[in-house]
Design a protein around this motif. Structure first.
Motif, PDB file in Angstrom:
ATOM      1  N   GLY A 132       0.837  -1.080  -0.167  1.00  0.00           N
ATOM      2  CA  GLY A 132       0.077   0.283   0.630  1.00  0.00           C
ATOM      3  C   GLY A 132       1.098   0.999  -0.115  1.00  0.00           C
ATOM      4  O   GLY A 132       1.846   1.415  -0.152  1.00  0.00           O
TER       5      GLY A 132
ATOM      6  N   LEU B 237      -1.624   4.351   8.294  1.00  0.00           N
ATOM      7  CA  LEU B 237      -3.246   3.636   7.227  1.00  0.00           C
ATOM      8  C   LEU B 237      -2.463   3.064   6.020  1.00  0.00           C
ATOM      9  O   LEU B 237      -2.356   3.708   5.076  1.00  0.00           O
ATOM     10  CB  LEU B 237      -4.384   4.887   7.560  1.00  0.00           C
TER      11      LEU B 237
ATOM     12  N   LYS C 241      -2.530   1.590   3.153  1.00  0.00           N
ATOM     13  CA  LYS C 241      -3.626   1.625   1.722  1.00  0.00           C
ATOM     14  C   LYS C 241      -3.195   1.104   0.898  1.00  0.00           C
ATOM     15  O   LYS C 241      -2.554   1.279  -0.412  1.00  0.00           O
ATOM     16  CB  LYS C 241      -4.211   3.227   1.968  1.00  0.00           C
TER      17      LYS C 241
ATOM     18  N   SER D  92      -8.254  -1.556  -2.219  1.00  0.00           N
ATOM     19  CA  SER D  92      -9.701  -1.231  -1.903  1.00  0.00           C
ATOM     20  C   SER D  92      -9.546   0.450  -2.553  1.00  0.00           C
ATOM     21  O   SER D  92     -10.549   0.754  -2.855  1.00  0.00           O
ATOM     22  CB  SER D  92      -9.294  -1.037  -0.573  1.00  0.00           C
ATOM     23  N   GLU D  93      -8.179   1.209  -2.617  1.00  0.00           N
ATOM     24  CA  GLU D  93      -8.569   2.844  -2.955  1.00  0.00           C
ATOM     25  C   GLU D  93      -8.732   2.752  -3.749  1.00  0.00           C
ATOM     26  O   GLU D  93      -9.752   3.784  -3.803  1.00  0.00           O
ATOM     27  CB  GLU D  93      -7.095   2.981  -2.955  1.00  0.00           C
TER      28      GLU D  93
ATOM     29  N   SER E  67     -12.598   4.312  -3.762  1.00  0.00           N
ATOM     30  CA  SER E  67     -12.953   5.044  -2.993  1.00  0.00           C
ATOM     31  C   SER E  67     -13.804   6.160  -4.239  1.00  0.00           C
ATOM     32  O   SER E  67     -13.650   5.961  -5.730  1.00  0.00           O
ATOM     33  CB  SER E  67     -11.976   6.285  -3.290  1.00  0.00           C
TER      34      SER E  67
ATOM     35  N   THR F 119     -14.635  -6.410   3.676  1.00  0.00           N
ATOM     36  CA  THR F 119     -13.838  -5.013   3.641  1.00  0.00           C
ATOM     37  C   THR F 119     -14.477  -4.388   5.176  1.00  0.00           C
ATOM     38  O   THR F 119     -15.772  -4.584   6.243  1.00  0.00           O
ATOM     39  CB  THR F 119     -14.340  -4.373   3.072  1.00  0.00           C
TER      40      THR F 119
ATOM     41  N   LYS G 178     -11.137   8.349   5.504  1.00  0.00           N
ATOM     42  CA  LYS G 178     -10.040   7.320   5.532  1.00  0.00           C
ATOM     43  C   LYS G 178      -9.717   7.130   7.354  1.00  0.00           C
ATOM     44  O   LYS G 178      -9.497   6.382   7.998  1.00  0.00           O
ATOM     45  CB  LYS G 178      -8.404   7.771   5.087  1.00  0.00           C
TER      46      LYS G 178
ATOM     47  N   LEU H 288     -11.478   4.944   9.045  1.00  0.00           N
ATOM     48  CA  LEU H 288     -10.721   3.773   9.640  1.00  0.00           C
ATOM     49  C   LEU H 288      -9.723   3.182  10.253  1.00  0.00           C
ATOM     50  O   LEU H 288      -9.307   2.478  10.358  1.00  0.00           O
ATOM     51  CB  LEU H 288     -10.156   3.675   7.980  1.00  0.00           C
TER      52      LEU H 288
ATOM     53  N   SER I  16     -14.264   4.813   1.797  1.00  0.00           N
ATOM     54  CA  SER I  16     -13.261   4.547   1.513  1.00  0.00           C
ATOM     55  C   SER I  16     -12.926   3.385   1.916  1.00  0.00           C
ATOM     56  O   SER I  16     -13.239   2.801   3.129  1.00  0.00           O
ATOM     57  CB  SER I  16     -12.149   5.846   2.579  1.00  0.00           C
TER      58      SER I  16
ATOM     59  N   ASN J  60     -11.888  -0.914   3.067  1.00  0.00           N
ATOM     60  CA  ASN J  60     -10.346  -0.932   3.227  1.00  0.00           C
ATOM     61  C   ASN J  60     -10.613  -2.472   2.759  1.00  0.00           C
ATOM     62  O   ASN J  60     -11.771  -2.854   3.803  1.00  0.00           O
ATOM     63  CB  ASN J  60     -10.022  -1.155   4.703  1.00  0.00           C
TER      64      ASN J  60
ATOM     65  N   ARG K 280      -3.152  -0.678  10.246  1.00  0.00           N
ATOM     66  CA  ARG K 280      -3.040   0.292  10.756  1.00  0.00           C
ATOM     67  C   ARG K 280      -2.420   0.434  12.262  1.00  0.00           C
ATOM     68  O   ARG K 280      -1.799  -0.652  12.865  1.00  0.00           O
ATOM     69  CB  ARG K 280      -4.963   1.239  11.607  1.00  0.00           C
TER      70      ARG K 280
END
Length: 289
Positions: free
Chosen positions: A68, A138, A140, A144-145, A148, A181, A199, A202, A262, A264, A270
């Protein structure tokens, strides 16, 4: 205020913790999901996920090949030296852990190999009058991003419009963000603020609820509705499409209602650090009060 070497070492530790160890609340949520599933396919997917998590922790290696982009949140007194030390920590972590070098120039697609570059890593600063510095990271992934989404709702659509938009985002994403997710939602502010709030959401512990009672009820309702869609782990069917829905809000213009989502993946990575002036550092994967 803080030695550059201390910030750098803290960032390396944060990235190692977040990439190689799943937060306990996320791990527990995946275990509960496995207990709920009765069909062979979703159970097998969750068992593979949990086995992967255990091996990553045992070997101290990243749990996913897409390590990420490391998105940072800072709270406290901050200056340019701290930001530069964070960048140095990211470059070191990329080489030492190692992390996949993911950042490229959007035009030339050139990769510097360090996870640095213009605007990288992303840092969200929250000034605060406190004697310590809070850092959160975080990581990312793009799977997943890339799903968004932002929509500028008409205020008349209200929370029902927010609910419909969140469901729409999850359905459109399907299996691509590697469910189950965690769904972060930012409501209000400006367009860019809503995305940052999604974000920030999350970073919260799974199972926590918004301090706004309307949003708290909507978080719980959306969690139930998303899991009733039947997408399931990796989109292969089952009762667990989502581990939680978490919302953050900010006041907005009277003529707008920004909403950002957003997503995840199951690897809801994290980590947090609180750095004190005397050099002590407290680490956590669950955040700080």
């Amino acid at each position: 205020m803080y030695p550059s070497s201390l910030i750098e070492e803290t960032v390396v530790r944060l990235l190692r913790d977040s990439e190689c160890r799943l937060p306990p609340d996320v791990h527990a949520a995946l275990r509960r999901a496995l207990d709920r599933e009765t069909e062979e396919m979703p159970r097998s997917q969750l068992m593979l996920v949990l086995s992967n998590v255990d091996r990553a922790k045992e070997l101290s290696v990243p749990m996913c090949q897409d390590t990420g982009l490391p998105v940072f949140f800072l709270r406290g007194r901050c200056d340019g030296r701290i930001l530069e030390s964070i960048r140095k920590g990211v470059a070191r972590a990329t080489e030492e852990i190692p992390l996949r070098p993911n950042t490229v120039d959007p035009v030339s697609r050139e990769n510097l190999g360090s996870n640095l570059g213009e605007g990288m890593p992303p840092m969200h600063l929250e000034p605060a009058d406190q004697d310590h510095l809070d850092l959160a990271v975080l990581p990312k992934g793009a799977g997943s991003e890339n799903w968004s989404a932002l929509r500028m709702l008409n205020p008349s659509e209200g929370m029902e419009g927010v609910r419909r938009f969140v469901i729409e985002c999850v359905v459109n994403a399907g299996s691509r963000p590697c469910p189950p997710t965690v769904v972060g939602v930012g409501i209000g502010g400006t367009a860019d603020m809503a995305c940052a709030l999604a974000k920030k959401a999350l970073l919260r512990r799974l199972g926590s609820r918004s301090g706004d009672t309307v949003l708290a009820e909507l978080e719980s309702r959306l969690l139930s509705e998303i899991n009733s869609l039947g997408l399931g782990p990796m989109g292969l069917g089952g009762s667990t499409t989502c581990l939680d829905v978490l919302m953050e809000k900010a006041h907005c213009h009277t003529a707008s209602l920004p909403v950002a989502v957003s997503l995840n993946c199951w690897a809801a990575r994290r980590a947090f650090a609180r750095i004190y002036p005397d050099g002590r550092v407290r680490f956590s994967q669950g955040g700080f009060d």
